[in-house]
Each structure stands twice: as structure tokens, then as C-alpha cells.
Design a protein around this motif. Sequence first.
Motif, PDB file in Angstrom:
ATOM      1  N   THR A  82       0.853  -1.201   0.000  1.00 38.65           N
ATOM      2  CA  THR A  82       0.000   0.000   0.000  1.00 38.65           C
ATOM      3  C   THR A  82       0.881   1.240   0.000  1.00 38.65           C
ATOM      4  OG1 THR A  82      -0.224  -0.215   2.420  1.00 38.65           O
ATOM      5  CG2 THR A  82      -2.043  -1.063   1.047  1.00 38.65           C
ATOM      6  N   MET A  83       0.986   1.907   1.133  1.00 39.93           N
ATOM      7  CA  MET A  83       1.682   3.187   1.185  1.00 39.93           C
ATOM      8  C   MET A  83       3.162   3.044   0.825  1.00 39.93           C
ATOM      9  SD  MET A  83      -0.927   3.095   3.492  1.00 39.93           S
ATOM     10  CE  MET A  83      -0.230   2.790   5.106  1.00 39.93           C
ATOM     11  N   ARG A  84       3.638   4.012   0.030  1.00 45.16           N
ATOM     12  CA  ARG A  84       5.051   4.099  -0.331  1.00 45.16           C
ATOM     13  C   ARG A  84       5.561   2.823  -0.996  1.00 45.16           C
ATOM     14  NH1 ARG A  84       4.491   5.519   4.806  1.00 45.16           N
ATOM     15  NH2 ARG A  84       5.757   3.790   5.586  1.00 45.16           N
ATOM     16  N   SER A  85       4.664   2.080  -1.646  1.00 45.33           N
ATOM     17  CA  SER A  85       5.018   0.853  -2.363  1.00 45.33           C
ATOM     18  C   SER A  85       5.672  -0.174  -1.446  1.00 45.33           C
ATOM     19  CB  SER A  85       5.946   1.160  -3.548  1.00 45.33           C
ATOM     20  OG  SER A  85       6.075   0.024  -4.376  1.00 45.33           O
ATOM     21  N   THR A  86       5.287  -0.170  -0.177  1.00 46.20           N
ATOM     22  CA  THR A  86       5.844  -1.134   0.764  1.00 46.20           C
ATOM     23  C   THR A  86       4.732  -1.994   1.340  1.00 46.20           C
ATOM     24  OG1 THR A  86       5.746   0.494   2.555  1.00 46.20           O
ATOM     25  CG2 THR A  86       7.833   0.275   1.383  1.00 46.20           C
ATOM     26  N   LEU A  98      -7.896   1.492   1.566  1.00 45.17           N
ATOM     27  CA  LEU A  98      -6.639   2.228   1.420  1.00 45.17           C
ATOM     28  C   LEU A  98      -5.915   1.859   0.132  1.00 45.17           C
ATOM     29  CD1 LEU A  98      -5.150   2.290   5.033  1.00 45.17           C
ATOM     30  CD2 LEU A  98      -6.226   4.150   3.769  1.00 45.17           C
ATOM     31  N   ARG A  99      -6.000   0.604  -0.279  1.00 46.51           N
ATOM     32  CA  ARG A  99      -5.328   0.246  -1.532  1.00 46.51           C
ATOM     33  C   ARG A  99      -5.919   1.017  -2.717  1.00 46.51           C
ATOM     34  NH1 ARG A  99      -1.582  -3.053  -4.443  1.00 46.51           N
ATOM     35  NH2 ARG A  99      -1.944  -2.276  -6.548  1.00 46.51           N
ATOM     36  N   PRO A 100      -7.255   1.107  -2.875  1.00 48.01           N
ATOM     37  CA  PRO A 100      -7.774   1.956  -3.957  1.00 48.01           C
ATOM     38  C   PRO A 100      -7.346   3.421  -3.816  1.00 48.01           C
ATOM     39  CG  PRO A 100      -9.486   0.474  -3.185  1.00 48.01           C
ATOM     40  CD  PRO A 100      -8.335   0.328  -2.230  1.00 48.01           C
ATOM     41  N   LEU A 101      -7.236   3.909  -2.580  1.00 52.78           N
ATOM     42  CA  LEU A 101      -6.849   5.305  -2.375  1.00 52.78           C
ATOM     43  C   LEU A 101      -5.440   5.577  -2.906  1.00 52.78           C
ATOM     44  CD1 LEU A 101      -7.521   8.094  -1.065  1.00 52.78           C
ATOM     45  CD2 LEU A 101      -6.399   7.235   0.996  1.00 52.78           C
ATOM     46  N   VAL A 102      -4.516   4.637  -2.685  1.00 50.73           N
ATOM     47  CA  VAL A 102      -3.133   4.857  -3.102  1.00 50.73           C
ATOM     48  C   VAL A 102      -2.840   4.282  -4.491  1.00 50.73           C
ATOM     49  CG1 VAL A 102      -2.340   4.915  -0.713  1.00 50.73           C
ATOM     50  CG2 VAL A 102      -2.244   2.757  -1.982  1.00 50.73           C
ATOM     51  N   GLN A 103      -3.876   3.841  -5.205  1.00 47.62           N
ATOM     52  CA  GLN A 103      -3.654   3.281  -6.535  1.00 47.62           C
ATOM     53  C   GLN A 103      -2.935   4.243  -7.480  1.00 47.62           C
ATOM     54  OE1 GLN A 103      -4.060   0.114  -7.492  1.00 47.62           O
ATOM     55  NE2 GLN A 103      -3.128   0.699  -9.443  1.00 47.62           N
ATOM     56  N   PRO A 104      -3.198   5.567  -7.422  1.00 48.93           N
ATOM     57  CA  PRO A 104      -2.435   6.467  -8.296  1.00 48.93           C
ATOM     58  C   PRO A 104      -0.925   6.340  -8.119  1.00 48.93           C
ATOM     59  CG  PRO A 104      -4.323   7.615  -7.396  1.00 48.93           C
ATOM     60  CD  PRO A 104      -4.265   6.286  -6.699  1.00 48.93           C
ATOM     61  N   ALA A 105      -0.480   6.071  -6.907  1.00 47.37           N
ATOM     62  CA  ALA A 105       0.962   5.885  -6.682  1.00 47.37           C
ATOM     63  C   ALA A 105       1.448   4.591  -7.303  1.00 47.37           C
ATOM     64  CB  ALA A 105       1.273   5.900  -5.185  1.00 47.37           C
ATOM     65  N   ARG A 106       0.604   3.544  -7.282  1.00 46.88           N
ATOM     66  CA  ARG A 106       0.992   2.288  -7.937  1.00 46.88           C
ATOM     67  C   ARG A 106       1.042   2.477  -9.452  1.00 46.88           C
ATOM     68  NH1 ARG A 106       1.350   2.422  -3.720  1.00 46.88           N
ATOM     69  NH2 ARG A 106       3.405   2.912  -4.572  1.00 46.88           N
ATOM     70  N   ASP A 107       0.117   3.261  -9.993  1.00 47.21           N
ATOM     71  CA  ASP A 107       0.151   3.551 -11.431  1.00 47.21           C
ATOM     72  C   ASP A 107       1.419   4.321 -11.792  1.00 47.21           C
ATOM     73  OD1 ASP A 107      -2.332   2.328 -11.660  1.00 47.21           O
ATOM     74  OD2 ASP A 107      -3.440   4.220 -11.540  1.00 47.21           O
ATOM     75  N   ARG A 108       1.801   5.244 -10.929  1.00 52.68           N
ATOM     76  CA  ARG A 108       3.010   6.036 -11.166  1.00 52.68           C
ATOM     77  C   ARG A 108       4.248   5.146 -11.097  1.00 52.68           C
ATOM     78  NH1 ARG A 108       1.617   9.663  -7.704  1.00 52.68           N
ATOM     79  NH2 ARG A 108       3.078   9.117  -6.049  1.00 52.68           N
ATOM     80  N   GLU A 198     -13.714  -1.659  -2.238  1.00 46.38           N
ATOM     81  CA  GLU A 198     -14.573  -0.493  -2.158  1.00 46.38           C
ATOM     82  C   GLU A 198     -14.261   0.462  -3.306  1.00 46.38           C
ATOM     83  OE1 GLU A 198     -16.985  -0.028   0.097  1.00 46.38           O
ATOM     84  OE2 GLU A 198     -16.551  -1.960   1.057  1.00 46.38           O
ATOM     85  N   PRO A 199     -15.212   1.317  -3.676  1.00 46.55           N
ATOM     86  CA  PRO A 199     -14.896   2.355  -4.659  1.00 46.55           C
ATOM     87  C   PRO A 199     -13.778   3.257  -4.116  1.00 46.55           C
ATOM     88  CG  PRO A 199     -17.268   2.221  -4.265  1.00 46.55           C
ATOM     89  CD  PRO A 199     -16.605   1.369  -3.226  1.00 46.55           C
ATOM     90  N   VAL A 200     -13.070   3.891  -5.031  1.00 44.09           N
ATOM     91  CA  VAL A 200     -11.980   4.783  -4.606  1.00 44.09           C
ATOM     92  C   VAL A 200     -12.565   5.877  -3.713  1.00 44.09           C
ATOM     93  CG1 VAL A 200     -10.189   6.372  -5.346  1.00 44.09           C
ATOM     94  CG2 VAL A 200     -10.689   4.335  -6.714  1.00 44.09           C
ATOM     95  N   PRO A 201     -12.127   5.974  -2.455  1.00 44.15           N
ATOM     96  CA  PRO A 201     -12.725   6.938  -1.541  1.00 44.15           C
ATOM     97  C   PRO A 201     -12.126   8.328  -1.708  1.00 44.15           C
ATOM     98  CG  PRO A 201     -11.049   5.685  -0.393  1.00 44.15           C
ATOM     99  CD  PRO A 201     -11.092   5.141  -1.807  1.00 44.15           C
ATOM    100  N   ALA A 202     -12.892   9.338  -1.337  1.00 42.78           N
ATOM    101  CA  ALA A 202     -12.298  10.668  -1.183  1.00 42.78           C
ATOM    102  C   ALA A 202     -11.308  10.587  -0.034  1.00 42.78           C
ATOM    103  CB  ALA A 202     -13.381  11.700  -0.889  1.00 42.78           C
ATOM    104  N   PRO A 203     -10.217  11.334  -0.088  1.00 45.76           N
ATOM    105  CA  PRO A 203      -9.186  11.197   0.944  1.00 45.76           C
ATOM    106  C   PRO A 203      -9.550  11.808   2.289  1.00 45.76           C
ATOM    107  CG  PRO A 203      -8.576  12.917  -0.595  1.00 45.76           C
ATOM    108  CD  PRO A 203      -9.825  12.279  -1.154  1.00 45.76           C
TER     109      PRO A 203
END
Length: 368
Positions: A82-86, A98-108, A198-203
Motif C-alpha cells: 500500500t503506502m510508499r510501495s511497501t 486504502l489500496r484503492p486510495l493509493v492506486q495512483p501511486a501504484r500507477d506512477r 470499495e470504490p476509490v474513496p475521497a481522501p
Amino acid sequence: MTKTTTSAPVLGIRALNRATLDRQLLLRRSGLSAKAAVGHLLGLQAQNVKPPYHALAARLDGFTPEALSRLMADREVVRIVTMRSTIHTHTAEDCLTLRPLVQPARDRELTNFRKGLDGVDLDRLAVLARELVEAEPRTMKQLREALLAEWPDADPLSLAIAARCKLPLVQVTPRGLWGSSGQVALTTAEHWLGRPAEPVPAPDATVLRYLAAFGPASVKDMQTWAGLTRLREAFERLRPQLLTFRDENGVELFDLPDAPRPAEDTPAPPRLLPEFDNLLLSHADRTRVVPKEYWGRSWQGNQAYCTLLVDGFLAGVWRLTADALVVEPFGRLTRAQREDVTAEGERMLGSLHPGTPYDIRFGTVVGK
């Protein structure tokens, strides 16, 4: 750094230290259950098997390894990137949000491997990888080999990384269990937990939870913790319900109105933390826990060390050998501090290794 032009109260380093330690359950041991603590802390660093256990032993009253292992076996907590690719240990509920929330970082992260993925249809890769790991859990080697059969010209490592970035892959048990951990085998979170993501949540809700566990904090602090960018808008939406402070450099800090902010002279007992504990990694400015003179001394190359807190701040490292807990302080400890560290070591050993005889030794002071 973002500056604030308001006359918000200033919180010094020790005030920030004590507030953060309190939220991190490190000023006094908490009576929370292991699951409640994992949820409150928004997950535990879990690059290796033992750190989550050491993290909870330092924070919870009466913690035993079986408490966390049982949650893993019952699929109430999971290990996932999840966070920080760890890899983190999260509650099942947080895994699915939380995984959907940080998905933009995984895409990056995936863009770093684009050369090895030339000609690979990433959407098709995600579908194929899901079919593979949901048919049966796969090791990264097995997943890599299966995907390579579809794209023989691609880089094998990049294919496996792409699957990990595109899909929420959890490590199935026995990986992560105390005393019986096996090799890493993966399936999707949805398959392992038997429910959809879950759907991507607002932060916004996560901002409030982050402040409850790590605050007072700046926007950049949370962005560092999450590995995300552009969280300013969420903080601005929440501003009317938050308090604001400044640190000694003028950086604006946000906090929950009813969150604890103990006096800066509140006693902080020694704590033995695992390597990569989130306490040390979740702020852009780490000086609230890591004195500047000790920056970089809790790891060497790719080797990270378990860390010692004295008076709330990083003060050394420690390791467990076959017969001893060896503490290596960065500076000289007083006799009273050594006695307190010894007592803390005895508590940790009694929690995680009951009945096993260990000496407690103070090693050579670690050099710069």
C-alpha cells in the motif's frame, strides 16, 4: 516548505514528539486489541515478517504474537503493498479502501518499468494475472513465468511488478504467521477476503485518521506517509473542523481539535521498535523523532536496523542474536536510562519469546 501567514500557535520539536508518541500508543502501553491497534495506526510496516509483532509489543499491554497471527489466519488482517510501495499489515477493511486510495501511486510506479513492458497490454495482463492467482495462490516466480508465456519478449520482473501494481495482491498465510511463516504466495484481496474492493474513496476520512495517528501534521507530511500528491484540497475542505499550528520553521500543521497534545516534559519511556517502523517514516520532517545528528544511522545500504527510542527520540539500534538482546546506543546513556532500556527489553522478550533465556547486553556505541 509551505509557510503560513497566520499567527497560529507554534509547536516545538518536543511538543510534536510527545503528541505523535501519544497517538502512536508509545507514551504508555494501550489496552486496545491487536486489530483495533492495527486499524488506529492505519497499518503496520511489514516488509519482513517480524516487524508488525515488534511494533505491537512496543505499544500494547499484554500483547502476544498469537493475537496477530490469529487475525491473519482468520483473514481479519492481511499483508499487502500500500503506502510508499511497501508491504503493510492492514485490517481487511483498510485493505479494501486504502489500496484503492493509493492506486495512483501504484500507477506512477508502473511507469518506471515501461521499457520492460513494451508491447504488453496492461489491461489484459491484469485480467490474466487475476485469473492465475484466483485459481490458486502463486509465488512471484510462478506468476512471472506464466505471464512470460504470454509476452515472451517482455522483461520478466517488469511483468510481475505490473501485476502487483495493477491488482491488490495479498500474501496468503502461512506467510506472516509468527513462528511458521512460509514463502510469499499471492492472490487478490477480493478473493482472499470474499468481498469486493470499495470504490476509490475521497481522501478526507483518511486525512482525519492520519491526523489521529500521526498528527499534528502538514500536508506534505501526509503526502510522505501515503506516497501521494495533491492532498492540499482535502485539507482545505476540512480546515473549518481542524485546528492549525506552526512548527518552528513556520510550516502549517493541522490537527484534530480533541486530539491529545501532552506537555513537552511528559515522560516518554524507552521503546524497542522494529526496522522501518512507521513512526520514523510518516512525516516529511522527521526531526520530531529523529535528531538531525542521527539521520541515516538506523540503516546501512539496504540493511535497516531495529531502532531504540530514549526520551521519545531515536537513540540507537538493537538486534536479537541467538542468546542475547544487544542494544547499541548512538550516545552515552545514563545509568537510569540503561536500567529503563533493560526493563523494556525484558518486557519485549517476555511478550514475544516467553520462556527463552536471553541476556541483555549493551554493545559498542554505533559510529557515524
